[in-house]
Design a protein around this motif. Structure first.
Motif, PDB file in Angstrom:
ATOM      1  N   ASN A   1      61.728  30.850  31.641  1.00 36.65           N
ATOM      2  CA  ASN A   1      60.689  31.302  31.048  1.00 36.65           C
ATOM      3  C   ASN A   1      61.014  31.976  29.782  1.00 36.65           C
ATOM      4  OD1 ASN A   1      61.680  33.894  31.872  1.00 36.65           O
ATOM      5  ND2 ASN A   1      60.131  33.748  33.627  1.00 36.65           N
ATOM      6  N   ASP A   2      60.008  32.509  29.051  1.00 35.56           N
ATOM      7  CA  ASP A   2      60.528  33.348  27.544  1.00 35.56           C
ATOM      8  C   ASP A   2      61.628  34.401  27.982  1.00 35.56           C
ATOM      9  OD1 ASP A   2      58.692  31.660  26.791  1.00 35.56           O
ATOM     10  OD2 ASP A   2      57.419  33.150  25.585  1.00 35.56           O
TER      11      ASP A   2
ATOM     12  N   ALA B   1      58.718  32.891  20.650  1.00 30.32           N
ATOM     13  CA  ALA B   1      57.288  32.535  20.512  1.00 30.32           C
ATOM     14  C   ALA B   1      56.807  31.773  19.399  1.00 30.32           C
ATOM     15  CB  ALA B   1      56.533  34.051  20.414  1.00 30.32           C
ATOM     16  N   GLU B   2      57.394  32.117  18.259  1.00 27.25           N
ATOM     17  CA  GLU B   2      56.914  31.014  17.217  1.00 27.25           C
ATOM     18  C   GLU B   2      57.450  29.770  17.095  1.00 27.25           C
ATOM     19  OE1 GLU B   2      59.143  33.107  13.986  1.00 27.25           O
ATOM     20  OE2 GLU B   2      57.743  34.541  13.764  1.00 27.25           O
TER      21      GLU B   2
ATOM     22  N   GLN C   1      57.599  28.087  20.294  1.00 27.99           N
ATOM     23  CA  GLN C   1      56.833  27.580  21.105  1.00 27.99           C
ATOM     24  C   GLN C   1      55.429  27.028  20.374  1.00 27.99           C
ATOM     25  OE1 GLN C   1      57.666  27.719  25.059  1.00 27.99           O
ATOM     26  NE2 GLN C   1      58.053  29.861  25.073  1.00 27.99           N
ATOM     27  N   ALA C   2      54.982  28.007  19.527  1.00 29.74           N
ATOM     28  CA  ALA C   2      53.668  27.517  18.948  1.00 29.74           C
ATOM     29  C   ALA C   2      54.045  26.469  17.924  1.00 29.74           C
ATOM     30  CB  ALA C   2      53.387  28.665  18.070  1.00 29.74           C
TER      31      ALA C   2
ATOM     32  N   PHE D   1      62.565  37.474  20.816  1.00 28.76           N
ATOM     33  CA  PHE D   1      61.410  37.153  21.604  1.00 28.76           C
ATOM     34  C   PHE D   1      60.343  36.719  20.484  1.00 28.76           C
ATOM     35  CE2 PHE D   1      62.273  40.186  25.381  1.00 28.76           C
ATOM     36  CZ  PHE D   1      61.671  39.150  26.432  1.00 28.76           C
ATOM     37  N   LYS D   2      60.451  36.990  19.425  1.00 23.99           N
ATOM     38  CA  LYS D   2      59.485  36.769  18.139  1.00 23.99           C
ATOM     39  C   LYS D   2      59.851  35.247  17.744  1.00 23.99           C
ATOM     40  CE  LYS D   2      60.205  37.436  13.810  1.00 23.99           C
ATOM     41  NZ  LYS D   2      60.425  38.271  12.479  1.00 23.99           N
TER      42      LYS D   2
END
Length: 418
Positions: free
Chosen positions: A197-198, A162-163, A165-166, A158-159
């Motif tokens: 999705n994520d 997220a990174e 996608q940023a 998950f981390k």
């Protein structure tokens, strides 16, 4: 259908169970969720990961040479079981999301990822045989007891998502510019906007994170160990690799058809498969009749254990308990027809370590790509021996097989021992 033995493999996040493509018993859910990514796991597609695998192999060879082979460190004992694990996990991270966990660079189990994964399987193996008790232990709604299977890997995934996608959002990277799995999955949003999705991406990534490092490292450890126990086999492999005039890292196109390399890997997988408990399934409503006429009633939990079938004397001969890569070649007085039938039966049996049917391991081609490339590279560059040829390793069956205590001396190929 898969039995409920796989249910303890769910991860519990904020009170909610999260199944994955490996352990789901719901065939409709499995087929729906695997359809978008199935095509990404053909041999043609996984070859797109070769540059990322090369990057990790080059890093690994350089670090091993520095620590155990060259200069003042020549002759330093290498705990090969640890270092093969470091490679297997780092290469999985690199082709999954384009960066290493850091095991090779930091020379340790970063964030206890390997330790936590191993604890999870040590929990899973016995609890899978009494799966209801998982509700009182790991899935206890009041207080969780015992290891948390797969949780560390899921949270890490998950981390990373997220990174990444940023990075896409601030334009520091561009989608489609790299060939790792995460980027390929993110691009599926265009085709499957309602699904991707994520949460879905992490579910797909779990296929690699759950099993990629553990199972491939088990096979690679077995190869190193049995070759160290079989000097003639090690010499035959080195000779084949030297004759192939390989660069470093060894490219797939030059090693994919090397017969002795293939025989060594198949034989190590046979003698010490990465999975050594049964793949449980449930007999369907109509029951099932075995070839010998025995009838299995509906609801019976059944399965096959690769560690048992891989030692079948009827398939592999009277020396089935021995490591012997030569069994994969045609005998001097063996007819072509007999050899082809014997070879096919052996391959079908050993390949069952990847499962079979609709739930067969999707990562099997990638695993063989990674294993063949590393073994070809290592034995082309280095001579690898146990410190004591009589030394015996230890191993633990926790559904996945974990091997320990492999002290080895590594020398440059062609450099005589002192």
């Amino acid at each position: 259908m898969k039995s409920d033995m796989y249910r303890p493999n769910d991860v519990l996040i904020e009170g909610h169970r999260m199944s994955n493509l490996f352990n789901s018993q719901d065939e409709d859910w499995h087929n729906q969720n695997i359809r978008p990514i199935r095509g990404l796991w053909s041999m043609t597609k996984v070859l797109e990961y070769e540059p990322l695998i090369d990057e990790t192999i080059a890093k690994f060879v350089e670090k091993v040479a520095l620590k155990f082979v060259d200069g003042d460190n020549a002759g330093t004992v290498c705990p090969a079981d640890d270092w093969i694990g470091f490679f297997a996990w780092d290469v999985t991270a690199n082709f999954s999301f384009g960066r290493h966990y850091g095991f090779i660079d930091q020379e340790k189990d970063v964030d206890n990822l390997i330790t936590d994964s191993t604890k999870g399987l040590i929990y899973f193996a016995p609890i899978s045989q009494i799966p209801w008790i998982d509700n009182l232990l790991d899935k206890n709604p009041i207080k969780r007891i015992g290891p948390k299977p797969t949780l560390t890997g899921v949270l890490y995934a998950f981390k990373v998502v997220a990174e990444y996608q940023a990075q896409l959002s601030n334009k520091s990277i561009t989608a489609g510019s790299v060939d790792h799995t995460l980027d390929k999955y993110l691009q599926l949003r265009e085709t499957y906007p309602e699904m991707v999705n994520d949460h879905q991406i992490v579910n797909w990534l779990m296929l690699s994170i759950l099993a990629g490092g553990d199972t491939s490292s088990a096979t690679m450890r077995a190869i190193l160990y049995y070759l160290a126990k079989s000097p003639s086999a090690s010499e035959k492999l080195a000779a084949e690799l030297q004759n192939a005039s390989l660069p470093t890292p060894a490219p797939w196109k030059l090693i994919r058809d090397l017969p002795y390399l293939d025989a060594v890997i198949r034989e190590a997988m046979r003698v010490n498969p990465g999975i050594a408990m049964i793949f449980e399934r449930v007999v369907p409503e109509e029951g099932f009749t075995l070839p010998d006429g025995q009838y299995l009633p509906a609801g019976t939990k059944i399965g096959i254990n690769p560690a048992v079938t891989n030692k079948d004397y009827g398939v592999f001969g009277e020396d089935a308990d021995e490591f012997n890569p030569d069994r994969w070649f045609q005998g001097k007085d063996e007819s072509n027809e007999h050899f082809e039938a014997r070879s096919r039966r052996m391959k079908d049996t050993v390949d069952f370590v990847f499962g079979g049917g609709g739930r067969i391991c999707m990562g099997r081609y990638l695993a063989m790509l990674e294993i063949k490339k590393l073994i070809a590279t290592l034995y082309n560059v280095f001579d690898i021996q146990l410190v004591d040829s009589k030394h015996e390793w230890t191993y633990r069956n926790a559904w996945f097989v974990y091997q320990y205590d492999m002290p080895m001396i590594i020398r440059r190929r062609g450099v005589a021992s002192q």
